[in-house]
Motif scaffolding. Structure first.
Motif, PDB file in Angstrom:
ATOM      1  N   ASP A 198       7.382  13.259   5.679  1.00  6.82           N
ATOM      2  CA  ASP A 198       7.880  12.182   4.818  1.00  6.82           C
ATOM      3  C   ASP A 198       9.207  12.512   4.161  1.00  6.82           C
ATOM      4  OD1 ASP A 198       6.984  14.161   3.177  1.00  6.82           O
ATOM      5  OD2 ASP A 198       5.671  12.889   1.963  1.00  6.82           O
TER       6      ASP A 198
ATOM      7  N   SER B 183       0.210  -3.726  -0.882  1.00  6.97           N
ATOM      8  CA  SER B 183       0.844  -2.424  -0.684  1.00  6.97           C
ATOM      9  C   SER B 183       0.698  -1.926   0.747  1.00  6.97           C
ATOM     10  CB  SER B 183       0.223  -1.392  -1.636  1.00  6.97           C
ATOM     11  OG  SER B 183      -1.164  -1.240  -1.365  1.00  6.97           O
TER      12      SER B 183
ATOM     13  N   GLU C 254       5.482   0.004  -4.587  1.00  2.87           N
ATOM     14  CA  GLU C 254       6.612   0.904  -4.790  1.00  2.87           C
ATOM     15  C   GLU C 254       7.052   1.547  -3.472  1.00  2.87           C
ATOM     16  OE1 GLU C 254       7.700   4.956  -7.346  1.00  2.87           O
ATOM     17  OE2 GLU C 254       5.776   3.924  -7.623  1.00  2.87           O
ATOM     18  N   GLU C 255       6.078   1.905  -2.616  1.00  2.91           N
ATOM     19  CA  GLU C 255       6.417   2.546  -1.352  1.00  2.91           C
ATOM     20  C   GLU C 255       7.172   1.594  -0.434  1.00  2.91           C
ATOM     21  OE1 GLU C 255       4.210   4.665   2.497  1.00  2.91           O
ATOM     22  OE2 GLU C 255       3.038   3.974   0.767  1.00  2.91           O
TER      23      GLU C 255
ATOM     24  N   HIS D  42      10.686   1.034  -1.846  1.00  2.54           N
ATOM     25  CA  HIS D  42      11.518   2.220  -1.635  1.00  2.54           C
ATOM     26  C   HIS D  42      11.946   2.319  -0.174  1.00  2.54           C
ATOM     27  CE1 HIS D  42      13.065   6.255  -2.177  1.00  2.54           C
ATOM     28  NE2 HIS D  42      12.260   6.710  -1.229  1.00  2.54           N
ATOM     29  N   ARG D  43      11.050   2.013   0.744  1.00  3.52           N
ATOM     30  CA  ARG D  43      11.380   2.061   2.166  1.00  3.52           C
ATOM     31  C   ARG D  43      12.440   1.024   2.518  1.00  3.52           C
ATOM     32  NH1 ARG D  43       6.394   0.989   5.836  1.00  3.52           N
ATOM     33  NH2 ARG D  43       5.525   2.669   4.544  1.00  3.52           N
TER      34      ARG D  43
END
Length: 764
Positions: A395, A693, A731-732, A735-736
């Motif tokens: 990651d 999500s 959030e992931e 962010h991506r």
């Protein structure tokens, strides 16, 4: 005097050409002599009286005028002219699925195991666990009716337990279903242990053009002394040509030949109707067997006859089968190690004779040398690790916990290193590991995984003294034999259902998407359909009666349907504030059949036939889903800076990159999605906020046992655009999306040039 001087000058000028003139003269003389001899021999042959002499025995006859006779027809190419009758309608030629079928290739070996009611769940299972996976195709045959099949076995039940009838039905079944697909057929019982690798090696050394009946030859009781049958307990090998000749006589054998043993019955049938007897040696190959005595200990068997045996019989129970498999595996492993040592010694001896000398020997001997980079961009980096952490994470984080396969890999490597040290220094020293100080590993595609370990060891002597020391060791896990993974057959004729989610921010790009879809699929009559998914914000949904934000898109769809009368492009309207990919697919999935192949696209995707075919081929129902990594073009303002324009052919090293942060495109079957979605629903219960999500990729990754094929796709090229990232997502995901936008601006060199020019402009 003047004449002599002129002659000397001429000779001096001709002296360099004298060897050439002499060579030409000698060559012309020899050519004239050879031509006269050939002419004389031809005249004598033409003037010889009487009919021409017959050719020598074994020689092929030659036709007149130097053309080849019948014996040369297979060795001279012939051009067959194409002719099509104009009176007959043209019929499209159907090609076979595989090239080996079209060329008439056959698989090598088919194995049939005869089992019974008493041994189906014992000895047959032991055969399946020991040697079945080494054979390319293995089936079990029994006379039971509706027998319960153990896990992992393919069973054919004939419904009659009489031994002769079982053999008769088995031979018929093999001929009907596999007679045209395999070259060799190996028949064995479930109380037989066969060395699979040795049997496969045997058939590679036998010619398929002969009628082969190979096994342990036994005499008939009270019969002809010269005739032999192959004992069924030790297995026997039949060639395809023999099976094809035998099949028409099976019914006659069943009615005319009386026997108690099925192997005797089959042997008598082959002898009476084909005149072929069983042999134990053929074409220089021996069929070695070994008969087990009662209370045999396989671990203590050291006879050469036992170690060379292809088949061992009788095996009384499952435990003995497993012990035999362990012992023969150990014998085979020792042979392999001996062959490796012999080959390494030959490599050392031969390398010493090369110009490089002993310095040319690579380590380990026999393994490819490490990859030598030609520039700094080709250098393979090392990954640092300890026993608890890995400092090169998937990651992108600098440090992560060592777990799963990586932890097992590190533990195995450390144990192997200590074991090799003990093997090298015993009995003088005995090493034991205290701690891994440093660990490095890298994958070299030319040889395998390389490791460098700094170990803190405790060395103990024979007298009991011990000392702690640090030792650096290097290890290589070489790439083994390449194995082709069996995959189900797929076809390019499958219909692809494109799903395009649209928001208000995507309206500027819809026209280009529809134009590319019409040009590359509708004009070419590709088997692809399109469904639009209009995502309305709650505020826009309330005003849809007065102002429809998607009215322009609907008008463009109407124009396409008028231009292509046979095409219908449906749309689905959804009202939501958070356009979750999973929630949207739930709606689409319910409106399509379970066998639908979905391609989840984005509005920036440029559809083309090349990618659609790869989508069909890389997506396999109940087996594999495909998540392509599209190629994202850089911002032309930063790349070209007004000095040059973008070329029509994208330069992959300069004008863009593969966006690994995007999972917007996906190919999968509806049935696979529904299965994974059902497991997800049982896990999250009624917590629908969890879906916000997640993406479709996460659903397949965590809730399906399918293969996830993630690969770069040069056929999917997207123009640069600044995507709007929804802050309402997790959030992931947010962010991506931001990372995708940032990395899609330009390459490091382009950004550096832009900053340099900006600093120069500010300084002036």
């Amino acid at each position: 005097v003047a004449a002599a001087m002129r002659l000397g000058a001429v000779l001096s000028a001709l002296r360099p050409a004298l060897p050439l003139l002499l060579g030409l003269s000698l060559g012309c003389s020899l050519s004239l002599l050879r031509a006269s001899w050939s002419h004389g021999a031809a005249e004598e042959r033409c003037l010889a009286p009487g009919p021409p002499a017959p050719p020598a025995r074994g020689a092929a006859p030659e036709a007149a005028e130097g053309r080849p006779g019948p014996g040369h027809e297979d060795f001279r190419p012939r051009i067959v002219p194409y002719y099509r009758d104009p009176n007959k309608p043209y019929k499209k030629v159907l090609r076979t699925r595989y090239i080996q079928t079209e060329l008439g290739f056959h698989e090598r070996l088919f194995v049939a195991v005869l089992t019974s009611k008493a041994t189906l769940n014992t000895l047959a299972v032991a055969v399946n666990k020991t040697v079945a996976h080494h054979f390319p195709r293995l089936l079990y045959f029994t006379g039971l009716r509706s027998a319960k099949v153990p896990h992992g076995m393919v069973l054919v039940a004939h419904g009659d337990e009489r031994p002769i009838w079982l053999m008769y039905e088995t031979m018929n079944y093999i001929h009907q279903h596999f007679g045209s697909d395999y070259d060799w057929f190996y028949i064995m019982q479930d109380d037989t242990y066969a060395q699979a690798e040795q049997v496969k090696a045997l058939v590679t050394h036998l010619s398929i053009n002969q009628d082969v009946y190979l096994g342990r030859a036994e005499e008939f009781i009270g019969g002809d002394e010269q005739a032999r049958y192959c004992h069924g307990g030790f297995g026997y090998l039949l060639s395809r040509s023999l099976l094809l000749k035998l099949h028409p006589h099976l019914d006659s054998c069943r009615n005319e030949i009386l026997s108690v043993r099925p192997d005797e019955w089959l042997g008598r049938c082959i002898i009476d109707f084909l005149g072929i007897t069983c042999v134990s040696q053929l074409q220089g190959q021996h069929y070695h067997t070994y008969e087990l005595a009662k209370n045999t200990e396989p671990e203590k068997e050291e006879e050469e006859e036992f170690q060379a045996a292809l088949a061992v019989h009788p095996v009384s129970d499952m435990t003995l089968m497993y012990r035999l498999h362990k012992q023969f595996s150990r014998i085979q492993l020792d042979r392999v190690y001996q062959e490796i040592e012999a080959l390494q010694m030959q490599i050392r001896n031969l390398t010493a004779l090369t110009p490089a000398g002993e310095a040319g020997v690579t380590w380990p001997v026999g393994i490819n040398a490490p990859f030598l980079p030609k520039s700094r961009f080709e250098v393979i980096s090392w990954d640092y690790f300890t026993e608890q952490h890995l400092f090169s994470c998937a990651d992108g984080s600098p440090k992560c916990e060592l777990s799963g396969a990586s932890k097992a890999d590190v533990s195995e490597i450390i144990e192997s290193a200590v074991e090799q040290l003990n093997r090298l220094y015993q009995p003088l020293l005995r090493f034991s590991k205290r701690q891994l100080l440093n660990g490095y590993r890298r994958f070299d595609p030319t040889r395998g995984m390389e490791y460098t370990l700094d170990l803190l060891l405790e060395a103990a002597t024979q007298k009991g003294h011990s000392h702690v020391l640090a030792k650096r060791v290097s290890l290589v896990r070489p790439l083994s034999k390449v194995e082709i993974i069996p995959m189900p057959y797929v076809t390019e004729a499958t219909r692809v259902q494109l799903v395009l989610p649209l928001t208000v921010q995507d309206l500027d790009f819809v026209a280009n998407f529809l134009d590319m879809f019409a040009m590359n699929t509708l004009d070419t009559h590709d088997n692809a359909l399109l469904t639009l998914l209009f995502i309305y914000h709650p505020y826009d949904a309330q005003r849809v009666g007065q102002v429809d934000v998607f009215a322009g898109v609907k008008a463009m769809v109407g124009e396409l349907e008028k231009r292509y009368a046979e095409v219908k492009i449906p749309w689905i309207s959804v009202k939501t504030e958070v356009p979750s990919q999973v929630k949207l697919m739930d709606i689409v999935s319910k409106k399509h059949p379970v066998d639908t192949l979905f391609f989840l696209a984005s509005v920036w995707t440029e559809i083309n036939m090349e990618f659609l075919n790869r989508c069909r081929m890389n997506t396999i129902s109940n087996w594999q889903v495909f998540f392509p990594v599209h190629f994202q073009e850089f911002n032309p303002t930063l790349v070209y800076r007004g000095e040059q324009t973008a070329s029509s052919n994208t330069d992959f090293l300069r004008d863009g990159h593969f966006d690994r942060h995007s999972f917007a495109e996906a190919c999968f079957y509806n049935s696979d999605y529904m299965t994974a979605r059902t497991k997800l629903a049982a896990d999250i219960l009624d917590r629908d906020e969890v879906l916000e999500s997640m993406e479709v990729f996460d659903v397949f990754l965590h809730y399906s046992g399918l293969h996830l094929f993630r690969a770069v796709e040069p056929g999917l090229v997207q123009k640069y655009t600044l995507r709007s990232c929804n802050p309402r997502l997790s959030e992931e995901l947010y962010h991506r999306c931001v990372l995708s936008n940032l990395e899609g601006l330009a390459s490091r060199s382009h950004l550096a040039m832009a900053l340099f020019e900006q600093e120069q402009a500010n300084s002036t």
